[in-house]
Design a protein around this motif. Structure first.
Motif, PDB file in Angstrom:
ATOM      1  N   LYS A 171       4.499 -53.294  27.456  1.00 26.61           N
ATOM      2  CA  LYS A 171       3.191 -52.822  27.000  1.00 26.61           C
ATOM      3  C   LYS A 171       2.752 -53.485  25.700  1.00 26.61           C
ATOM      4  CE  LYS A 171       2.569 -49.421  30.050  1.00 26.61           C
ATOM      5  NZ  LYS A 171       3.206 -48.119  29.787  1.00 26.61           N
ATOM      6  N   SER A 172       3.717 -53.766  24.837  1.00 26.77           N
ATOM      7  CA  SER A 172       3.310 -54.335  23.550  1.00 26.77           C
ATOM      8  C   SER A 172       2.808 -55.768  23.706  1.00 26.77           C
ATOM      9  CB  SER A 172       4.454 -54.256  22.540  1.00 26.77           C
ATOM     10  OG  SER A 172       5.565 -54.932  23.056  1.00 26.77           O
TER      11      SER A 172
ATOM     12  N   PHE B 184      -5.236 -53.863  27.554  1.00 28.11           N
ATOM     13  CA  PHE B 184      -5.809 -53.281  28.770  1.00 28.11           C
ATOM     14  C   PHE B 184      -7.164 -52.646  28.498  1.00 28.11           C
ATOM     15  CE2 PHE B 184      -5.854 -49.320  31.567  1.00 28.11           C
ATOM     16  CZ  PHE B 184      -6.380 -49.982  32.668  1.00 28.11           C
TER      17      PHE B 184
ATOM     18  N   PRO C 276      -9.666 -50.266  30.644  1.00 29.72           N
ATOM     19  CA  PRO C 276      -9.892 -49.561  31.913  1.00 29.72           C
ATOM     20  C   PRO C 276     -11.349 -49.641  32.356  1.00 29.72           C
ATOM     21  CG  PRO C 276      -9.429 -47.999  30.136  1.00 29.72           C
ATOM     22  CD  PRO C 276      -9.440 -49.358  29.527  1.00 29.72           C
TER      23      PRO C 276
ATOM     24  N   PHE D 156     -10.669 -45.342  15.604  1.00 31.95           N
ATOM     25  CA  PHE D 156     -10.074 -45.536  16.928  1.00 31.95           C
ATOM     26  C   PHE D 156      -9.279 -46.839  16.983  1.00 31.95           C
ATOM     27  CE2 PHE D 156     -10.602 -47.326  21.264  1.00 31.95           C
ATOM     28  CZ  PHE D 156      -9.666 -46.505  21.869  1.00 31.95           C
TER      29      PHE D 156
ATOM     30  N   SER E 169      -5.359 -47.417  17.645  1.00 31.32           N
ATOM     31  CA  SER E 169      -4.848 -48.350  18.651  1.00 31.32           C
ATOM     32  C   SER E 169      -3.828 -49.299  18.041  1.00 31.32           C
ATOM     33  CB  SER E 169      -5.985 -49.186  19.243  1.00 31.32           C
ATOM     34  OG  SER E 169      -6.900 -48.347  19.885  1.00 31.32           O
TER      35      SER E 169
ATOM     36  N   SER F 113       0.158 -49.550  18.846  1.00 29.90           N
ATOM     37  CA  SER F 113       0.676 -50.822  19.336  1.00 29.90           C
ATOM     38  C   SER F 113       1.727 -51.396  18.406  1.00 29.90           C
ATOM     39  CB  SER F 113      -0.456 -51.840  19.482  1.00 29.90           C
ATOM     40  OG  SER F 113      -1.459 -51.323  20.302  1.00 29.90           O
TER      41      SER F 113
ATOM     42  N   GLN G   3     -10.083 -52.864  21.338  1.00 31.25           N
ATOM     43  CA  GLN G   3      -8.794 -52.151  21.352  1.00 31.25           C
ATOM     44  C   GLN G   3      -7.774 -52.853  22.243  1.00 31.25           C
ATOM     45  OE1 GLN G   3      -7.209 -50.169  23.920  1.00 31.25           O
ATOM     46  NE2 GLN G   3      -8.759 -50.818  25.398  1.00 31.25           N
ATOM     47  N   ALA G   4      -8.271 -53.548  23.269  1.00 33.26           N
ATOM     48  CA  ALA G   4      -7.341 -54.251  24.161  1.00 33.26           C
ATOM     49  C   ALA G   4      -6.719 -55.459  23.466  1.00 33.26           C
ATOM     50  CB  ALA G   4      -8.047 -54.682  25.436  1.00 33.26           C
TER      51      ALA G   4
ATOM     52  N   VAL H  52      -6.091 -55.666  20.156  1.00 30.01           N
ATOM     53  CA  VAL H  52      -5.603 -55.318  18.823  1.00 30.01           C
ATOM     54  C   VAL H  52      -4.145 -55.738  18.599  1.00 30.01           C
ATOM     55  CG1 VAL H  52      -4.750 -52.956  19.187  1.00 30.01           C
ATOM     56  CG2 VAL H  52      -5.924 -53.536  17.069  1.00 30.01           C
TER      57      VAL H  52
ATOM     58  N   ARG I  65       4.334 -43.756  16.217  1.00 32.66           N
ATOM     59  CA  ARG I  65       3.459 -43.493  17.365  1.00 32.66           C
ATOM     60  C   ARG I  65       3.227 -42.002  17.553  1.00 32.66           C
ATOM     61  NH1 ARG I  65       6.565 -47.902  19.280  1.00 32.66           N
ATOM     62  NH2 ARG I  65       8.066 -46.477  20.175  1.00 32.66           N
TER      63      ARG I  65
ATOM     64  N   TYR J   5      -5.485 -43.285  29.801  1.00 30.49           N
ATOM     65  CA  TYR J   5      -5.272 -44.676  30.221  1.00 30.49           C
ATOM     66  C   TYR J   5      -5.039 -45.560  29.002  1.00 30.49           C
ATOM     67  CZ  TYR J   5      -7.266 -43.531  34.838  1.00 30.49           C
ATOM     68  OH  TYR J   5      -7.527 -43.000  36.056  1.00 30.49           O
ATOM     69  N   ILE J   6      -5.854 -45.305  27.978  1.00 37.85           N
ATOM     70  CA  ILE J   6      -5.730 -46.107  26.766  1.00 37.85           C
ATOM     71  C   ILE J   6      -4.396 -45.799  26.078  1.00 37.85           C
ATOM     72  CG2 ILE J   6      -6.724 -46.576  24.496  1.00 37.85           C
ATOM     73  CD1 ILE J   6      -8.635 -47.482  26.513  1.00 37.85           C
ATOM     74  N   MET J   7      -4.112 -44.508  25.953  1.00 28.70           N
ATOM     75  CA  MET J   7      -2.889 -44.110  25.260  1.00 28.70           C
ATOM     76  C   MET J   7      -1.656 -44.715  25.921  1.00 28.70           C
ATOM     77  SD  MET J   7      -3.359 -42.064  22.701  1.00 28.70           S
ATOM     78  CE  MET J   7      -4.747 -43.038  22.220  1.00 28.70           C
TER      79      MET J   7
ATOM     80  N   SER K 296      -1.458 -47.189  27.902  1.00 25.28           N
ATOM     81  CA  SER K 296      -1.413 -48.644  28.044  1.00 25.28           C
ATOM     82  C   SER K 296      -0.853 -49.278  26.776  1.00 25.28           C
ATOM     83  CB  SER K 296      -2.805 -49.204  28.342  1.00 25.28           C
ATOM     84  OG  SER K 296      -3.611 -49.142  27.186  1.00 25.28           O
ATOM     85  N   LYS K 297      -0.724 -48.477  25.728  1.00 27.45           N
ATOM     86  CA  LYS K 297      -0.064 -48.952  24.509  1.00 27.45           C
ATOM     87  C   LYS K 297       1.440 -48.738  24.681  1.00 27.45           C
ATOM     88  CE  LYS K 297      -4.148 -49.359  22.663  1.00 27.45           C
ATOM     89  NZ  LYS K 297      -4.765 -50.640  23.004  1.00 27.45           N
ATOM     90  N   PRO K 298       2.224 -49.352  23.816  1.00 27.34           N
ATOM     91  CA  PRO K 298       3.684 -49.128  23.969  1.00 27.34           C
ATOM     92  C   PRO K 298       4.102 -47.706  23.585  1.00 27.34           C
ATOM     93  CG  PRO K 298       3.212 -50.813  22.303  1.00 27.34           C
ATOM     94  CD  PRO K 298       1.903 -50.304  22.765  1.00 27.34           C
TER      95      PRO K 298
END
Lengths: 315, 255
Positions: free
Chosen positions: A84-85, A89, A91, A105, A109, A113, A156-157, A159, B4, B85-87, B89-91
């Motif tokens: 994931k890192s 993404f 959506p 926000f 993010s 990350s 955010q995708a 970042v 996190r 989905y956003i949450m 999709s992060k590590p």
């Protein structure tokens, strides 16, 4: 280290079955899907609505699990946090925390990350500039338009400075200017050597920016390939527009052409090759009419796509 | 990992404090405590005890309301609005997400309780009742009770709608205060079905009456530190178990 270059995305016989509705009917969203995306590719994943595009993306993002088969990203299972890192993404029709400002926000993010504090601040500002949202940085997102949300979604995708960017219908609901800006951003990512995987049903966008496309219909991947392989450069047919023909000349022309459409005193004829164009010209000269346009028609992605959908419907 | 969970907790906290529900509840709670002044003449010489009891009870009730109403929407809303989905999709691992949500809501409850406690002590001061720190023991135990209740709310929130979750969590709260009666019912009922069900509920539901020491602190009865410590430990173990179950359910979920 292995010498072999590992595909960035790889799926093997990937299938997903949903049970839906009151009677728990089985819906096969993906059927034995095999796909490989190489590093640095810009891949367009095409299909009509409900073809399984979002399902595949959800599996790739670890949001859903496959019913059978497997998906790997950078050689690992999608739910691995290390994977994931390295991914960014966006959506489909993204929706964010409306009580947060754009800045808050993006900071969140960055924090999730694992981008270190000072670096995050600089990066967030750079991204706000990239998506041209600097002016709205400190505004709560509740009033944002679809286009603005989409821009923040891109920011955010990116970042975590990802190697792979996965975008689900990124151009959906955008106006032509928004789409153009989006294409520019994807082109930029491509230039930076990032792998871009995006789904869409808007064909013109794909034609302009993709190296390779995959076409999915009813959960099956029906074709993948370079666009130039799928679409031949050769003209498929030629459209000739003729004005001022009447009576028997018109009947003759209509017989020569494969297809003809009459509109007022002009006639749009579709013919197959140069020989037929010559014959049309000869008849037009004899009838003392005029040729107002000759347009060679290449096979577009749209034609290809429609043919495939029709084929799948027949099977 | 810590960063996190902190990020998600802070986000949950921000969401709650920028939400009108919390503000409304807080204003209402302060009003209720302020109304102590009105009922003062009705208390017939027992005003000090009545006002203390009312104050502590209101703080508990409003905190329970916040836990149930805000907690019930916590995970569900993220799924419904697809912010999940956003949450994810992060590590962020799924258990980190659940813990972040949990601690975020606990922070909201702690801050709400501090504000209401401030209001409570001001009321005591205004009505001329001597305020003692002894009362705070009751609120500390309420905090442990809320720890359990929030975990219950999160558990329900991860698979049912907010309204259903609120109803279930309230049910757990009420029955949780009656578990001694459940045991009694199990012992006395002639029906084997009633016996089995009430026994099952007795063992599964949290015993929340242990956390109610309002009577003791209001009447200045000596508290037993061991009993309190045991209740606290019980809360920690029960909460941890519920969170584990929530994580297990949440980890299997498709979005």
């Amino acid at each position: 280290m292995s010498v072999l270059v590992e595909p960035v995305i790889q799926t093997v016989k990937l299938s997903k079955v949903y049970r839906s509705g009151f009677r728990m009917k089985r819906v096969r969203a993906l059927v034995d899907l095999d796909l490989e995306i190489e590093k640095g590719e810009t891949f367009g994943f095409l299909g009509p609505n409900g073809a399984g595009k979002t399902t595949l993306i959800k599996i790739l993002m670890g949001l859903a699990s496959p019913s059978s088969g497997q998906a790997r990203i950078f050689g690992r299972p999608p739910r691995d946090a290390r994977v994931k890192s390295r991914i960014g993404f966006l959506p489909e029709s993204p929706y964010f925390y409306e009580y947060l400002t754009a800045m808050e926000f993006l900071r969140l993010s960055a924090q999730l990350s694992g981008v270190p504090g000072q670096e995050a601040e600089a990066r967030v500002r750079r991204l706000l500039k990239l998506v041209r949202m600097e002016d709205a940085a400190n505004v709560q997102m509740r009033g944002f338009s679809r286009g603005m949300l989409q821009r923040i979604g891109v920011a955010q995708a990116l970042v975590n400075d990802p190697e792979l960017v996965i975008l689900d219908e990124p151009m959906g609901g955008l106006d032509p200017i928004g789409r153009k800006e989006f294409r520019d951003i994807i082109a930029k990512l491509r230039k930076q050597g990032k792998t871009v995987f995006f789904s869409t049903h808007i064909l013109s966008d794909v034609e302009m920016i993709c190296d390779r496309v995959g076409i999915v219909i009813a959960g099956r991947l029906v074709n993948t390939g370079r666009l130039t392989e799928i679409l031949t450069e050769k003209a498929e047919s030629i459209e000739v527009t003729v004005t001022g023909v009447t009576g028997k000349f018109r009947k003759v022309l209509e017989r020569v052409a494969q297809q003809s459409i009459r509109s007022g005193d002009s006639l749009l004829l579709t013919v197959r090759g140069d020989d037929e164009v010559e014959r049309v010209m000869a008849i037009v000269r004899e009838a003392k009419a005029k040729v107002s346009a000759i347009v060679p028609r290449r096979k577009t992605l749209e034609d290809y796509f429609m043919a495939r959908v029709r084929e799948a419907g027949r099977n | 990992m810590g960063s996190r969970i902190r990020g998600i907790a802070l986000n949950t906290f921000r969401e709650a404090i920028r939400d009108k529900v919390l503000l409304t509840l807080l204003v209402f709670a302060i009003l209720v405590m302020g109304s102590a002044k009105v009922i003062q003449p009705l208390a017939l010489g027992e005003e000090s005890k009545v006002i203390k009891d009312l104050g502590l009870a209101s703080i508990t009730l409003f905190c329970v309301l916040i836990a149930v109403l805000v907690g019930g929407r916590l995970v569900y809303k993220e799924v419904e609005k697809r912010t999940i989905y956003i949450m994810l999709s992060k590590p962020v691992r799924r258990w980190e997400f659940i813990l972040g949500k949990y601690f975020g809501l606990m922070a909201v409850l702690l801050v709400s309780m501090l504000i209401m406690t401030g209001g409570f002590y001001i009321t005591l001061f205004l009505t001329g009742i001597p305020a003692s720190a002894y009362l705070l023991w009751s609120l500390l135990m309420t905090l442990f009770e809320l720890a359990i209740l929030t975990a219950v709310a999160i558990l329900f929130s991860s698979f049912v709608t907010p309204i259903t979750s609120a109803v279930f969590t309230f049910a757990v709260y009420f029955v949780g205060h009656l578990t001694r009666d459940l045991r009694l019912l199990a012992a006395m009922s002639p029906s084997p079905v009633v016996k089995a069900v009430s026994q099952f509920l007795y063992y599964v539901l949290p015993n929340l009456s242990n956390f109610n020491i309002r009577g003791e602190v209001v009447h200045n009865v000596l508290l037993h530190p061991q009993a309190l410590a045991l209740s606290a430990l019980y809360a920690v173990v029960y909460t941890a178990t519920l969170l584990l179950v929530s994580v297990a359910i949440f980890s299997r979920k498709d979005f």
